[in-house]
Design a protein around this motif. Structure first.
Motif, PDB file in Angstrom:
ATOM      1  N   LEU A   1       0.816  -1.214   0.000  1.00  0.00           N
ATOM      2  CA  LEU A   1       0.000   0.000   0.000  1.00  0.00           C
ATOM      3  C   LEU A   1       0.847   1.259   0.000  1.00  0.00           C
ATOM      4  CD1 LEU A   1      -2.858   1.154   0.105  1.00  0.00           C
ATOM      5  CD2 LEU A   1      -2.711   1.038   2.609  1.00  0.00           C
ATOM      6  N   SER A   2       1.999   1.216   0.620  1.00  0.00           N
ATOM      7  CA  SER A   2       2.846   2.412   0.753  1.00  0.00           C
ATOM      8  C   SER A   2       3.218   3.033  -0.581  1.00  0.00           C
ATOM      9  CB  SER A   2       4.127   2.064   1.515  1.00  0.00           C
ATOM     10  OG  SER A   2       3.834   1.581   2.789  1.00  0.00           O
ATOM     11  N   THR A   3       3.301   2.240  -1.634  1.00  0.00           N
ATOM     12  CA  THR A   3       3.744   2.752  -2.932  1.00  0.00           C
ATOM     13  C   THR A   3       2.627   2.775  -3.968  1.00  0.00           C
ATOM     14  OG1 THR A   3       4.513   0.562  -3.591  1.00  0.00           O
ATOM     15  CG2 THR A   3       6.123   2.026  -2.548  1.00  0.00           C
ATOM     16  N   ASP A   4       1.391   2.642  -3.522  1.00  0.00           N
ATOM     17  CA  ASP A   4       0.263   2.629  -4.453  1.00  0.00           C
ATOM     18  C   ASP A   4      -0.762   3.660  -4.018  1.00  0.00           C
ATOM     19  OD1 ASP A   4      -1.338   1.838  -6.612  1.00  0.00           O
ATOM     20  OD2 ASP A   4      -1.092  -0.293  -6.165  1.00  0.00           O
ATOM     21  N   ASP A   5      -1.709   3.929  -4.878  1.00  0.00           N
ATOM     22  CA  ASP A   5      -2.787   4.867  -4.575  1.00  0.00           C
ATOM     23  C   ASP A   5      -3.944   4.098  -3.941  1.00  0.00           C
ATOM     24  OD1 ASP A   5      -5.011   6.565  -4.599  1.00  0.00           O
ATOM     25  OD2 ASP A   5      -4.506   7.425  -6.531  1.00  0.00           O
ATOM     26  N   PRO A   6      -4.338   4.431  -2.728  1.00  0.00           N
ATOM     27  CA  PRO A   6      -5.410   3.699  -2.059  1.00  0.00           C
ATOM     28  C   PRO A   6      -6.734   3.668  -2.840  1.00  0.00           C
ATOM     29  CG  PRO A   6      -4.263   5.087  -0.502  1.00  0.00           C
ATOM     30  CD  PRO A   6      -3.746   5.450  -1.870  1.00  0.00           C
ATOM     31  N   VAL A   7      -7.011   4.706  -3.616  1.00  0.00           N
ATOM     32  CA  VAL A   7      -8.237   4.696  -4.421  1.00  0.00           C
ATOM     33  C   VAL A   7      -8.154   3.577  -5.458  1.00  0.00           C
ATOM     34  CG1 VAL A   7      -9.669   5.987  -6.059  1.00  0.00           C
ATOM     35  CG2 VAL A   7      -8.683   7.154  -4.056  1.00  0.00           C
ATOM     36  N   ARG A   8      -7.032   3.496  -6.165  1.00  0.00           N
ATOM     37  CA  ARG A   8      -6.874   2.452  -7.181  1.00  0.00           C
ATOM     38  C   ARG A   8      -6.811   1.066  -6.548  1.00  0.00           C
ATOM     39  NH1 ARG A   8      -8.809   2.659 -11.450  1.00  0.00           N
ATOM     40  NH2 ARG A   8      -7.243   1.467 -12.518  1.00  0.00           N
ATOM     41  N   VAL A   9      -6.170   0.948  -5.395  1.00  0.00           N
ATOM     42  CA  VAL A   9      -6.122  -0.336  -4.706  1.00  0.00           C
ATOM     43  C   VAL A   9      -7.537  -0.783  -4.367  1.00  0.00           C
ATOM     44  CG1 VAL A   9      -5.407  -1.521  -2.592  1.00  0.00           C
ATOM     45  CG2 VAL A   9      -3.794  -0.031  -3.795  1.00  0.00           C
TER      46      VAL A   9
ATOM     47  N   ARG B   1      -0.585  12.473  -1.245  1.00  0.00           N
ATOM     48  CA  ARG B   1      -1.560  12.267  -2.308  1.00  0.00           C
ATOM     49  C   ARG B   1      -2.456  13.488  -2.387  1.00  0.00           C
ATOM     50  NH1 ARG B   1      -6.296  11.409  -4.085  1.00  0.00           N
ATOM     51  NH2 ARG B   1      -6.763   9.662  -5.430  1.00  0.00           N
ATOM     52  N   PRO B   2      -2.907  13.865  -3.592  1.00  0.00           N
ATOM     53  CA  PRO B   2      -3.834  15.002  -3.668  1.00  0.00           C
ATOM     54  C   PRO B   2      -5.102  14.746  -2.845  1.00  0.00           C
ATOM     55  CG  PRO B   2      -3.016  14.412  -5.853  1.00  0.00           C
ATOM     56  CD  PRO B   2      -2.556  13.344  -4.907  1.00  0.00           C
ATOM     57  N   ALA B   3      -5.672  15.827  -2.345  1.00  0.00           N
ATOM     58  CA  ALA B   3      -6.887  15.748  -1.528  1.00  0.00           C
ATOM     59  C   ALA B   3      -8.067  15.248  -2.356  1.00  0.00           C
ATOM     60  CB  ALA B   3      -7.199  17.117  -0.943  1.00  0.00           C
ATOM     61  N   ILE B   4      -9.036  14.719  -1.658  1.00  0.00           N
ATOM     62  CA  ILE B   4     -10.295  14.269  -2.261  1.00  0.00           C
ATOM     63  C   ILE B   4     -11.404  15.036  -1.556  1.00  0.00           C
ATOM     64  CG2 ILE B   4     -11.829  12.306  -2.672  1.00  0.00           C
ATOM     65  CD1 ILE B   4      -9.378  10.479  -2.301  1.00  0.00           C
TER      66      ILE B   4
END
Length: 165
Positions: A80-88, A153-156
């Motif tokens: 998870l540390s190197t990925d985007d949580p939304v895409r995960v 990561r950019p805000a949502i």
């Protein structure tokens, strides 16, 4: 008690190397056999090295989901540390739909460091990256519409995340 198998999707067996397509086919065959044998779960880890084919575990597990009926399919640690949580979340929610509810997501920081420079992350942020991304992933899991901000990561702002698991 539950019994399962975790795999690193090795592209190398013994003293011989298979081509990647054949190694992937054999891995999928093993998952089918594990399902037929009545095992409870099959997990695919994540690596970004030449010796492994598991840089995209959700893709491998989705292929397995289309070939299996009962076995739960899990990420045996998604970095998870190197990925985007939304895409995960989206990838594993899609796997969950394909598998009719058999997807399991296990996340971690990464015991090997090759993904950090590959995706442009600094190892000095190892703990902070995981904490921030886990916070976002849990919010996405719990809420269809997400408002969140962090450092990496950019805000949502009140955005829906689909599909839902």
């Amino acid at each position: 008690m539950e019994i399962g198998i975790d795999s690193f999707a090795s592209a190398m067996y013994g003293s011989t190397s298979l081509n990647s397509a054949d190694a992937m086919e054999q891995l999928l065959d093993r998952i089918v056999r594990a399902d037929e044998a009545g095992l409870d779960v099959f997990g695919i880890g994540e690596h970004h090295k030449k010796e492994f084919l598991d840089s995209a575990p959700a893709v491998i597990l989705s292929a397995a989901a289309a070939r299996t009926k009962q076995i739960r399919l899990n990420s045996a640690v998604k970095v998870l540390s190197t990925d985007d949580p939304v895409r995960v979340y989206q990838s594993f929610a899609t796997l969950d739909l394909i598998s009719k509810g058999r997807a399991e997501l296990v996340v971690g920081r990464g015991s090997a460091i090759e993904a950090f420079p590959l995706f442009g992350f600094d190892l000095r942020d190892y703990d902070a990256l995981f904490a921030e991304k886990l916070d976002l992933l849990l919010q996405i899991r719990d809420q269809e519409y997400v408002t969140w901000s962090g450092k990496f990561r950019p805000a949502i702002n009140n955005q829906p995340v689909y599909p839902r698991a």
